[in-house]
Design a protein around this motif. Structure first.
Motif, PDB file in Angstrom:
ATOM      1  N   SER A 106      -4.285   7.530   1.174  1.00 37.34           N
ATOM      2  CA  SER A 106      -4.982   6.266   0.639  1.00 37.34           C
ATOM      3  C   SER A 106      -6.023   6.606  -0.377  1.00 37.34           C
ATOM      4  CB  SER A 106      -5.951   5.455   1.810  1.00 37.34           C
ATOM      5  OG  SER A 106      -5.059   5.290   2.805  1.00 37.34           O
ATOM      6  N   ASN A 125       0.082  -2.261  -4.613  1.00 35.25           N
ATOM      7  CA  ASN A 125       0.025  -1.407  -3.370  1.00 35.25           C
ATOM      8  C   ASN A 125       0.763  -2.006  -2.172  1.00 35.25           C
ATOM      9  OD1 ASN A 125      -3.059  -0.526  -1.242  1.00 35.25           O
ATOM     10  ND2 ASN A 125      -0.922   0.623  -1.319  1.00 35.25           N
ATOM     11  N   ASN A 128       0.696   0.950   2.976  1.00 31.62           N
ATOM     12  CA  ASN A 128      -0.536   1.765   3.329  1.00 31.62           C
ATOM     13  C   ASN A 128      -1.570   1.474   2.061  1.00 31.62           C
ATOM     14  OD1 ASN A 128      -2.338   3.953   4.303  1.00 31.62           O
ATOM     15  ND2 ASN A 128      -1.695   5.558   2.927  1.00 31.62           N
ATOM     16  N   ARG A 129      -2.578   0.849   2.700  1.00 32.14           N
ATOM     17  CA  ARG A 129      -3.735   0.347   1.687  1.00 32.14           C
ATOM     18  C   ARG A 129      -4.523   1.473   1.032  1.00 32.14           C
ATOM     19  NH1 ARG A 129      -6.693  -4.559   1.333  1.00 32.14           N
ATOM     20  NH2 ARG A 129      -5.615  -5.402   3.317  1.00 32.14           N
ATOM     21  N   ASP A 131      -8.032   3.303  -0.324  1.00 29.89           N
ATOM     22  CA  ASP A 131      -9.071   3.274  -0.028  1.00 29.89           C
ATOM     23  C   ASP A 131      -9.967   2.550  -0.951  1.00 29.89           C
ATOM     24  OD1 ASP A 131     -12.015   4.704  -0.068  1.00 29.89           O
ATOM     25  OD2 ASP A 131     -11.169   4.981   1.840  1.00 29.89           O
ATOM     26  N   PHE A 144      -3.274  -5.339  -2.876  1.00 31.88           N
ATOM     27  CA  PHE A 144      -2.498  -4.729  -1.464  1.00 31.88           C
ATOM     28  C   PHE A 144      -1.562  -5.990  -0.946  1.00 31.88           C
ATOM     29  CE2 PHE A 144      -2.173  -4.366   3.061  1.00 31.88           C
ATOM     30  CZ  PHE A 144      -1.372  -3.039   3.266  1.00 31.88           C
ATOM     31  N   ASP A 148      -1.403  -6.446   8.522  1.00 35.20           N
ATOM     32  CA  ASP A 148      -2.531  -6.146   9.055  1.00 35.20           C
ATOM     33  C   ASP A 148      -2.268  -5.177  10.054  1.00 35.20           C
ATOM     34  OD1 ASP A 148      -4.819  -5.906  10.792  1.00 35.20           O
ATOM     35  OD2 ASP A 148      -5.562  -7.903  10.318  1.00 35.20           O
ATOM     36  N   ASN A 181      -3.187   3.087   6.830  1.00 32.39           N
ATOM     37  CA  ASN A 181      -2.581   2.435   7.994  1.00 32.39           C
ATOM     38  C   ASN A 181      -2.659   3.185   9.094  1.00 32.39           C
ATOM     39  OD1 ASN A 181      -0.917   4.492   6.966  1.00 32.39           O
ATOM     40  ND2 ASN A 181       1.069   3.281   6.868  1.00 32.39           N
ATOM     41  N   GLN A 184      -5.901   2.532  10.869  1.00 29.33           N
ATOM     42  CA  GLN A 184      -5.800   0.996  11.380  1.00 29.33           C
ATOM     43  C   GLN A 184      -5.025   0.954  12.647  1.00 29.33           C
ATOM     44  OE1 GLN A 184      -7.889  -1.987  10.055  1.00 29.33           O
ATOM     45  NE2 GLN A 184      -8.883   0.046   9.782  1.00 29.33           N
ATOM     46  N   ASP A 306      -5.083  -9.845  -2.440  1.00 27.78           N
ATOM     47  CA  ASP A 306      -4.079  -9.171  -1.566  1.00 27.78           C
ATOM     48  C   ASP A 306      -3.173 -10.359  -0.927  1.00 27.78           C
ATOM     49  OD1 ASP A 306      -5.537  -6.973  -1.931  1.00 27.78           O
ATOM     50  OD2 ASP A 306      -6.838  -7.025  -0.240  1.00 27.78           O
ATOM     51  N   GLU A 308      -1.359 -10.838   2.798  1.00 27.30           N
ATOM     52  CA  GLU A 308      -0.916 -10.427   4.205  1.00 27.30           C
ATOM     53  C   GLU A 308       0.463 -10.756   4.530  1.00 27.30           C
ATOM     54  OE1 GLU A 308      -2.454 -10.772   8.705  1.00 27.30           O
ATOM     55  OE2 GLU A 308      -3.982 -10.713   7.161  1.00 27.30           O
TER      56      GLU A 308
END
Length: 321
Positions: A106, A125, A128-129, A131, A144, A148, A181, A184, A306, A308
Motif C-alpha cells: 500500500s 487503484n 488493495n487500497r 496508503d 480506489f 470494503d 486490504n 482491514q 472512489d 465501492e
C-alpha cells in the motif's frame, strides 16, 4: 556554419515534436490503433484470484474491442515489490494511457505511480487500497475501486460466531502486514470476534501464501490445542490451514474460513472442509477499474472519486458459486 546550426535546431525541434505526438494524442489514445491503451498490473498470477481477475479483464476487452487495448501484467510472488515497481516503470516507458493496479504494497508503489501520473497517465487503484498518508505526502490523488474489506471480513467473522459459543478460541492468518486490504480484513475479523465474545488466541502473517499458512497453522494448532477455528485473510491461506488441520487429525474439530471465493474453496465449501469465504467478485473487479479509467480518459476534468464494489458472504447454504 550558421546554416548547419539552423538545420540542427530544426531537426531537434522536429524530433521533439514527433516524440510528443507518439506518446499520446490529444484524446489520450494510442497512436497505433486510435484507442486508449490500458495496462492492468496485478499481484501474483499464481494466486487464482488474480488469474481470474486477468481472465475477466481479457474477456471484457474482447467483448469491447473498439473501446480500448489491454496489456496484462503480474508478478510471480506476492512480495516481489521491486518487480511490480519495474512493471509500472515499463508501462510508463511504453506510453500507456491508463494503469489499473492492484498494488502488492500500500505504500511502496505510491512514488512510482506519482511518476506515472506526472507523465500524463490515468491511474486507478483496485483491490488493495493505497496508503492515504503516503498519497498525501507524495501530493497525488488516485481513486480506489474495490470492496470494503473490513465489512467483508466482518461478515465472515459474524458467520463463524454463529457456529461457536462465547469464550471459544480462534486463530487468524494475516496477509502481508503492509497491505491495506490485509490490515482491514484482520480488523474485520477481530471486531467480529470481540462483538461475539470469542477469543483471538493467536494471529500471525502467512503473507498470502498457502505453504507458509500450512506451516504457521500447524504451529498454532500445536501451541493452542483449544483452537476452534482459523480465519484466513485469503483463500490460499485457508487451503493451507485445511491441510494443517487434516494433518493434525482435527478436521472435525476446527472450522476454517477464508476470503476471495476461488474455485478450489468453492469445492471445499461444498465438501464441508471450509465453512465460509467472502466473494469480492475478482472477475469483475478489474473491469470496474478499467471502466473508471476510461471515464477519466474521456473527461480529464472529471472528479476523481472512489467506487465501492460488492463483497458477499459465501457459505454452503448460500451457494459457493
Amino acid at each position: 556554419m550558421k546554416r548547419f546550426i539552423l538545420l540542427g535546431l530544426v531537426l531537434l525541434w522536429t524530433g521533439c515534436s514527433s516524440e510528443s505526438a507518439n506518446s499520446k494524442n490529444a484524446a489520450g489514445n494510442s497512436p497505433e490503433s486510435g484507442k486508449p491503451k490500458v495496462a492492468l498490473i496485478m499481484k501474483s498470477l499464481a494466486n487464482e484470484f488474480f488469474s481470474t481477475m486477468a481472465k475477466g479483464a481479457e474477456k471484457y476487452q474482447a467483448e469491447n474491442p473498439d473501446q480500448f487495448d489491454l496489456v496484462v501484467n503480474g508478478i510471480k510472488d506476492e512480495r516481489d515489490l521491486g518487480r511490480q515497481v519495474a512493471l509500472v516503470e515499463e508501462m510508463i516507458a511504453s506510453n500507456v494511457d491508463a494503469i489499473v493496479i492492484a498494488p502488492a504494497d500500500s505504500k511502496a508503489l505510491v512514488p512510482v505511480l506519482r511518476r506515472a501520473k506526472k507523465a500524463g497517465i490515468v491511474v486507478v487503484n483496485i483491490d488493495n487500497r493505497l496508503d492515504a498518508e503516503v498519497l498525501k505526502t507524495e501530493g497525488v490523488t488516485i481513486p480506489f475501486v474495490g470492496p470494503d474489506n473490513k465489512a467483508g471480513a466482518k461478515k465472515v467473522g459474524a458467520y463463524l460466531a454463529s457456529k461457536l459459543k462465547s469464550g471459544d478460541g480462534v486463530c487468524i492468518l494475516e496477509g502481508v502486514l503492509t497491505s491495506f486490504n490485509g490490515q482491514q480484513r484482520f480488523a474485520g475479523f477481530e471486531e467480529a470476534m470481540q462483538e461475539a465474545g470469542l477469543k483471538v488466541i493467536d494471529h500471525q502473517t502467512a503473507e498470502w501464501e498457502m505453504s507458509k499458512a500450512n506451516t504457521i497453522a500447524s504451529s498454532m494448532l500445536s501451541e493452542h490445542p483449544e483452537t476452534k477455528a482459523i480465519l484466513a485473510a485469503n483463500d490460499s491461506m485457508a487451503l493451507g490451514a485445511v491441510a494443517a488441520v487434516k494433518a493434525a487429525g482435527k478436521s472435525d474439530d476446527v472450522l476454517i474460513l477464508g476470503f476471495d471465493n476461488i474455485s478450489a474453496v468453492q469445492q471445499a465449501i461444498e465438501e464441508g472442509k471450509i465453512l465460509a469465504t467472502a466473494d469480492q467478485h475478482g472477475d469483475q473487479l478489474a473491469i470496474y477499474g478499467i471502466q473508471n479509467a476510461l471515464k477519466l480518459l474521456e473527461d480529464s476534468s472529471a472528479v476523481v472519486e472512489d467506487v465501492e464494489t460488492p463483497v458477499d458472504l459465501i457459505t454452503k447454504e448460500s451457494g459457493a458459486k
